[in-house]
Design a protein around this motif. Structure first.
Motif, mmCIF file in Angstrom:
data_model
loop_
_atom_site.group_PDB
_atom_site.id
_atom_site.type_symbol
_atom_site.label_atom_id
_atom_site.label_comp_id
_atom_site.label_asym_id
_atom_site.label_seq_id
_atom_site.Cartn_x
_atom_site.Cartn_y
_atom_site.Cartn_z
ATOM 1 N N GLU A 235 1.070 -1.468 -0.189
ATOM 2 C CA GLU A 235 -0.327 -0.263 0.063
ATOM 3 C C GLU A 235 0.594 1.513 -0.233
ATOM 4 N N SER A 236 1.896 1.144 0.903
ATOM 5 C CA SER A 236 3.014 2.277 0.842
ATOM 6 C C SER A 236 3.566 2.541 -0.189
ATOM 7 N N PHE A 237 4.384 1.481 -1.049
ATOM 8 C CA PHE A 237 4.763 1.481 -2.590
ATOM 9 C C PHE A 237 3.814 2.223 -3.357
ATOM 10 N N SER A 238 2.528 1.631 -3.204
ATOM 11 C CA SER A 238 2.074 2.605 -4.402
ATOM 12 C C SER A 238 1.124 4.118 -3.941
ATOM 13 N N ARG B 232 10.572 -11.026 0.054
ATOM 14 C CA ARG B 232 9.585 -10.885 -0.249
ATOM 15 C C ARG B 232 8.238 -9.461 0.368
ATOM 16 N N ILE B 233 7.175 -8.746 -0.718
ATOM 17 C CA ILE B 233 6.967 -7.488 -0.942
ATOM 18 C C ILE B 233 6.213 -7.698 0.627
ATOM 19 N N ASP C 256 2.590 -12.403 -1.260
ATOM 20 C CA ASP C 256 2.903 -13.105 -1.099
ATOM 21 C C ASP C 256 4.692 -13.427 -2.264
ATOM 22 N N ILE C 257 4.919 -12.005 -2.483
ATOM 23 C CA ILE C 257 5.233 -11.936 -3.776
ATOM 24 C C ILE C 257 7.334 -11.524 -3.577
ATOM 25 N N PRO D 172 8.241 -3.534 -5.525
ATOM 26 C CA PRO D 172 7.802 -3.230 -6.805
ATOM 27 C C PRO D 172 7.981 -3.185 -8.308
ATOM 28 N N LEU D 173 7.944 -3.745 -8.978
ATOM 29 C CA LEU D 173 8.918 -4.061 -10.364
ATOM 30 C C LEU D 173 8.701 -2.151 -11.243
ATOM 31 N N ASP D 174 7.527 -2.415 -10.695
ATOM 32 C CA ASP D 174 6.826 -0.940 -11.594
ATOM 33 C C ASP D 174 7.240 0.062 -10.878
ATOM 34 N N LEU D 175 7.431 0.099 -9.380
ATOM 35 C CA LEU D 175 7.962 1.614 -8.306
ATOM 36 C C LEU D 175 9.273 1.187 -9.054
ATOM 37 N N LEU D 176 10.084 -0.032 -9.556
ATOM 38 C CA LEU D 176 11.577 0.055 -9.360
ATOM 39 C C LEU D 176 11.803 1.318 -10.615
#
Length: 450
Positions: free
Chosen positions: A305-308, A332-333, A337-338, A345-349
Motif C-alpha cells: 500500500e505504501s509503495f503504491s 518478499r514484498i 506473497d510476491i 514492486p517492479l512498477d516502482l523499481l
C-alpha cells in the motif's frame, strides 16, 4: 579536597554524518578519493552528482533514487551529501520504513506528512520598515492602573541611524515590550516593520561611539546600513508545506469548552486549500518552491500500500526528491506473497534510478576512521588505527567506528589521552561484534528462552 568533585569537560554531541558537507566532486563531476567528508564509493558519488544536476535543472520529475548495498557502505551518507549539495535551505527529512506503522495515524498519512515536510516554500514579501543602528533608546513608564506602586513601559523613543540619515521614532507599548524582551541596546542594528510593529535584530556594530562591546560577542557583528532609515525591504521566510498545513488546520480548529482541539490527521480539503494558495503565490512571483529530499532508510519495511502511494506521489505536481535505501536482495514484498528485487514492486523499481554502493577497501576504512576520530576529537596511535582497520575489514566498518568511544574511555581510565592497541583490544572484548555474538548464541543456545 574531599567532597569536591571535578567534572570532566563536556564533549560536544557528534552525529554520524555531521562531517559531511557535500559529494566531494571536482568541477568535472569526478569524485575525489577523499572529499567533503566522504571516502571511496566514487562511482556512487559520481552518479549522485548527476542526480544533483538533474534536480537543479528540474529534470527528475516522476523519478526517484534507490541506494542499494550491504550494511555500512555509506548509503545514508550519500543521501545526506545530496541534500548538502542542494543548499542549506533545502529541506531534508529522514525516516525509516518502519515508522509508518503508527497506532495513531494511517500509513499514508505518515508518508504524506513526511512528503509535505520535504517541500519548502520561500516567501518573498516587500515591507515598509525602519532600519538602522540604535543610537539612543529611552523608555517612558507610567503607573500601573491596577497597582499604583508599580510602573509599566508605555512607549519608547528610539533614535535609528544609517550611514546617510538619522531619525527619531516614538513607538507604542507593543513595540516597546519587544525592545525590552529582546534586550535591544545602543549599538544594535534592528529593523521595525512599519505596519505590524514587529522588531527584528540584525546584529551588532562596533562603529557607534559609546556603545558597549565585549571581547566575546555573542551577537553577529554587522556594518551600519546605508540609505534612508525608512525604506522598502524584501523579507524572505522559508516554510514547508507541512507548516502551512498546520497553520490552515489551526484556523479551522474547533474551540471547545476545554480549549482548542486539533484533528489528529489533516483533512484533504485543507491541503487542497494550501496547494491552491501556494500556486497563486508562485504565479504572482511572491513565492518560490524549494523541492527538498525525503530519505526513507530500510525501504523494504514499507508495504504494498505504501509503495503504491509513493509511486503516485512521485508523479504529483508538488513532489520532493525521493531517495530510498535498502540492504535487501531478493525479498518478499511486505503485505504480499510476491518476492522481488529489494522487496519492492517492479512498477516502482522502473521509476527509480538505482545507485549501488560496495564494501570499503582497507585503505578507505583507514581514512574513514581517521575522519571520525578527528570529528570526535579522539587521539589514536598508528598501531591502534591499524588494529581498527583490521577489525573493520574482518567484521564491519560500523563496528570498528563504534569501538572508538569505548576505547577512548578505557584509555582515559588508565591515564592516557591517546588510544593504544590494548585499549582497542579491551573494547573489542567487552563489546562483541555480530559474528562473536552468533557463536555465543550457539554455545549457550539451550539456556536462552525460545
Amino acid at each position: 579536597m574531599s567532597g569536591i568533585r571535578v567534572e570532566a569537560p563536556a564533549r560536544r554531541r557528534i552525529s554520524a554524518h555531521s562531517h559531511i558537507t557535500g559529494l566531494g566532486l571536482d568541477e568535472k563531476g569526478r569524485a575525489k578519493i577523499i572529499g567533503d567528508g566522504l571516502v571511496g564509493q566514487t562511482e556512487a558519488r559520481e552518479a549522485a552528482g548527476i542526480v544533483v544536476k538533474m534536480i537543479r535543472e528540474g529534470r527528475i520529475a516522476g523519478r526517484g533514487i534507490l541506494l542499494v548495498g550491504p550494511p555500512g557502505t555509506g548509503k545514508t551518507a550519500i543521501a545526506v551529501a545530496i541534500a548538502r549539495e542542494l543548499g542549506e535551505e533545502t529541506p531534508f527529512v529522514i525516516m525509516s520504513g518502519s515508522e509508518i506503522y503508527s497506532t495513531e495515524k494511517k500509513k499514508t498519512e505518515v508518508l504524506m506528512e513526511a512528503l509535505r515536510k520535504s517541500l519548502g516554500i520561500k516567501l518573498r514579501e516587500v515591507r515598509k520598515v525602519y532600519e538602522g543602528v540604535v543610537k539612543e533608546l529611552k523608555i517612558r513608564r507610567a503607573r500601573h492602573p491596577m497597582v499604583p506602586y508599580l510602573t509599566v513601559p508605555v512607549e519608547a523613543r528610539v533614535v535609528l541611524a544609517t550611514k546617510d540619515e538619522e531619525l527619531t521614532l516614538t513607538v507604542p507599548e507593543e513595540v516597546t515590550q519587544q525592545l525590552l524582551e529582546m534586550g535591544i541596546r545602543k549599538g544594535d542594528v534592528i529593523w521595525i516593520d512599519a505596519e505590524t510593529g514587529r522588531v527584528h535584530r540584525v546584529g551588532r556594530t562596533r562603529e557607534v561611539e559609546g556603545a558597549r562591546t565585549y571581547d566575546v560577542e555573542t551577537k553577529r557583528i554587522v556594518e551600519i546600513p546605508k540609505g534612508p532609515v525608512r525604506k522598502e525591504k524584501e523579507i524572505v521566510n522559508v516554510l514547508t508545506l507541512y507548516d502551512l498545513d498546520m497553520i490552515y488546520a489551526a484556523q479551522r480548529s474547533v474551540i471547545s469548552f476545554f480549549g482548542l482541539t486539533f484533528e489528529r490527521e489533516i483533512p484533504s480539503e485543507v491541503r487542497r486549500q494550501v496547494d491552491e494558495t501556494v500556486k497563486k503565490w508562485i504565479d504572482e512571483k511572491k513565492a518560490e518552491l524549494l523541492p527538498g529530499v525525503l530519505f526513507i532508510d530500510d525501504a523494504h519495511m514499507l508495504d504494498i500500500e505504501s509503495f503504491s502511494f509513493l509511486t503516485r506521489a512521485m508523479e504529483s505536481e508538488f513532489a520532493p526528491i525521493l531517495i530510498l535505501a535498502t540492504n535487501r536482495g531478493i525479498a518478499r514484498i511486505r503485505g504480499t506473497d510476491i518476492e522481488s528485487p529489494h522487496g519492492m514492486p517492479l512498477d516502482l523499481l522502473d521509476r527509480l534510478l538505482i545507485i549501488p554502493t560496495r564494501p570499503y577497501t582497507p585503505d578507505e576504512i583507514r581514512e574513514i576512521i581517521k575522519i571520525r576520530a578527528s570529528e570526535e576529537e579522539i587521539a589514536l596511535s598508528n598501531e591502534a588505527l591499524e588494529k581498527l582497520v583490521e577489525i573493520g575489514s574482518k567484521t564491519s566498518l560500523r563496528y570498528a567506528v563504534q569501538l572508538l568511544e569505548p576505547a577512548r574511555i578505557i584509555a582515559e581510565e588508565r591515564g592516557s589521552s591517546r588510544i593504544e592497541v590494548e585499549d582497542v583490544e579491551r573494547a573489542r572484548k567487552l563489546f562483541i561484534d555480530v559474528s562473536i555474538s552468533t557463536e555465543y548464541l550457539k554455545q549457550y543456545e539451550r539456556l536462552f528462552m525460545k
